[in-house]
Enzyme design. Sequence first.
Site, PDB file in Angstrom:
ATOM      1  N   LYS A   1       0.801  -1.233   0.000  1.00 23.91           N
ATOM      2  CA  LYS A   1       0.000   0.000   0.000  1.00 23.91           C
ATOM      3  C   LYS A   1       0.833   1.283   0.000  1.00 23.91           C
ATOM      4  O   LYS A   1       0.445   2.269  -0.617  1.00 23.91           O
ATOM      5  CB  LYS A   1      -0.933   0.016   1.217  1.00 23.91           C
TER       6      LYS A   1
ATOM      7  N   GLU B   1      -6.354  13.288  -3.149  1.00 32.59           N
ATOM      8  CA  GLU B   1      -6.064  13.974  -1.897  1.00 32.59           C
ATOM      9  C   GLU B   1      -5.916  13.004  -0.710  1.00 32.59           C
ATOM     10  O   GLU B   1      -4.949  13.083   0.055  1.00 32.59           O
ATOM     11  CB  GLU B   1      -7.218  14.948  -1.631  1.00 32.59           C
TER      12      GLU B   1
ATOM     13  N   ARG C   1       2.467  -2.399  20.288  1.00 31.41           N
ATOM     14  CA  ARG C   1       3.555  -3.237  20.799  1.00 31.41           C
ATOM     15  C   ARG C   1       4.883  -2.486  20.691  1.00 31.41           C
ATOM     16  O   ARG C   1       5.647  -2.416  21.643  1.00 31.41           O
ATOM     17  CB  ARG C   1       3.585  -4.526  19.967  1.00 31.41           C
ATOM     18  N   THR C   2       5.137  -1.899  19.518  1.00 27.95           N
ATOM     19  CA  THR C   2       6.389  -1.173  19.303  1.00 27.95           C
ATOM     20  C   THR C   2       6.156   0.314  19.531  1.00 27.95           C
ATOM     21  O   THR C   2       5.441   0.963  18.754  1.00 27.95           O
ATOM     22  CB  THR C   2       6.892  -1.403  17.854  1.00 27.95           C
TER      23      THR C   2
HETATM   24  P1  ATR Z   1      -1.563  -2.925   8.283  1.00 23.27           P
HETATM   25  O1  ATR Z   1      -1.243  -2.361   6.936  1.00 23.27           O
HETATM   26  O2  ATR Z   1      -2.647  -3.960   8.253  1.00 23.27           O
HETATM   27  O3  ATR Z   1      -1.807  -1.891   9.316  1.00 23.27           O
HETATM   28  P2  ATR Z   1       1.088  -3.296   9.382  1.00 23.27           P
HETATM   29  O4  ATR Z   1       1.461  -1.947   8.854  1.00 23.27           O
HETATM   30  O5  ATR Z   1       2.051  -4.415   9.209  1.00 23.27           O
HETATM   31  O6  ATR Z   1      -0.266  -3.796   8.708  1.00 23.27           O
HETATM   32  O7  ATR Z   1       0.700  -3.126  10.943  1.00 23.27           O
HETATM   33  C1  ATR Z   1       0.403  -4.211  11.752  1.00 23.27           C
HETATM   34  C2  ATR Z   1       0.031  -3.744  13.171  1.00 23.27           C
HETATM   35  O8  ATR Z   1      -0.297  -4.919  13.958  1.00 23.27           O
HETATM   36  C3  ATR Z   1       1.156  -3.052  13.934  1.00 23.27           C
HETATM   37  O9  ATR Z   1       0.595  -2.121  14.833  1.00 23.27           O
HETATM   38  C4  ATR Z   1       1.801  -4.220  14.689  1.00 23.27           C
HETATM   39  O10 ATR Z   1       2.516  -3.838  15.856  1.00 23.27           O
HETATM   40  P3  ATR Z   1       4.094  -3.432  15.761  1.00 23.27           P
HETATM   41  O11 ATR Z   1       4.129  -2.000  15.331  1.00 23.27           O
HETATM   42  O12 ATR Z   1       4.599  -3.633  17.134  1.00 23.27           O
HETATM   43  O13 ATR Z   1       4.701  -4.377  14.757  1.00 23.27           O
HETATM   44  C5  ATR Z   1       0.574  -5.000  15.092  1.00 23.27           C
HETATM   45  N1  ATR Z   1       0.857  -6.400  15.400  1.00 23.27           N
HETATM   46  C6  ATR Z   1       1.060  -7.410  14.516  1.00 23.27           C
HETATM   47  N2  ATR Z   1       1.265  -8.583  15.175  1.00 23.27           N
HETATM   48  C7  ATR Z   1       1.181  -8.302  16.507  1.00 23.27           C
HETATM   49  C8  ATR Z   1       1.279  -9.090  17.696  1.00 23.27           C
HETATM   50  N3  ATR Z   1       1.506 -10.404  17.660  1.00 23.27           N
HETATM   51  N4  ATR Z   1       1.114  -8.473  18.897  1.00 23.27           N
HETATM   52  C9  ATR Z   1       0.869  -7.136  18.956  1.00 23.27           C
HETATM   53  N5  ATR Z   1       0.763  -6.343  17.865  1.00 23.27           N
HETATM   54  C10 ATR Z   1       0.910  -6.901  16.662  1.00 23.27           C
END
Ligand code: ATR
Length: 273
Positions: free
Chosen positions: A66, A78, A151-152
């Site tokens: 994306k 936009e 998480r991060t």
């Molecule tokens: P999308 O385009 O669907 O938003 P993404 O940009 O990969 O996909 O984002 C995934 C989100 O899910 C993030 O907020 C990720 O947390 P991190 O920033 O810590 O990576 C979260 N996520 C994915 N797996 C996770 C897990 N097992 N526990 C907690 N958060 C998770």
Amino acid sequence: MTKTYAVIGDPIDHSLSPAIHNAAFGFLGLDCTYIAYRIPKGELAQGIEALKKIQIAGFNVTIPHKIEMMKLLNEADENCKTIGATNTVVNENGVLKGYNTDMDGFLDPIKKRNIECKDCNVLLVGAGGAARAIVVGFSKMKVHKITIANRTKQKADELIKFANKLGLESDYTDLDNAGNIVGKYKFVVNATSVGLKGSASPISTRAITKDSIVYDIVYMPVETELIEQSKKQGATIIYGWEMLLGQAMRSFEIWTKRPAPYEAMKLTLLGRF
Ligand code: ATR
């Protein structure tokens, strides 16, 4: 000539978009078809060239392309520019124009329920691409504050800065604490992939009440753990499939310039679960 549309991403074989769009084309008797096309990370440019060669009429873009797709567009609308990501592309004789229907797709079910967002507080769980579109959506709805739980922390901090630039108040909490403070928020939105395929809720649901509005963008399963628990506590629920349908309808309308057949698309989508 039959017009061909596609969804590109990886993984893509479980995408519900071909079923929804083909149902809509069929319902309206349009000579169009929609396929799923896997393009692995790092191979986007070649994949797009291949699609141009078969004169693809338009396509949806999903994980992980994306954001990357923005660089390959000739024009961007936009919403695309503000969000920094595209999920819908039109191909006019090799000229690619990008749109983003995720944000409006997200807002559709909120508007349908006549939920007032102005000045309310939102707890947004997740800080990825989807969360970004949601922040822009809530900024348009003039919410008061968005608390980001992720998480991060570093990714949450980036999203907070982004929200601030849009004029929104925003702060951070960790996933553990989010479960303690959730009762103070009108809206709780899960924009992580946690809950997919029956995994646990991303946050504790203990403090969710009947006054909470819980919106989970995960649509597989329909009743995620977060939704199931929140329902038991009397919360208002908004389902992930509603956003999926909302964004699909808007993509369809951009491509065909016709109103999307909501019922036909909804029945097909729900029949797939
Ligand atoms: P999308 O385009 O669907 O938003 P993404 O940009 O990969 O996909 O984002 C995934 C989100 O899910 C993030 O907020 C990720 O947390 P991190 O920033 O810590 O990576 C979260 N996520 C994915 N797996 C996770 C897990 N097992 N526990 C907690 N958060 C998770």
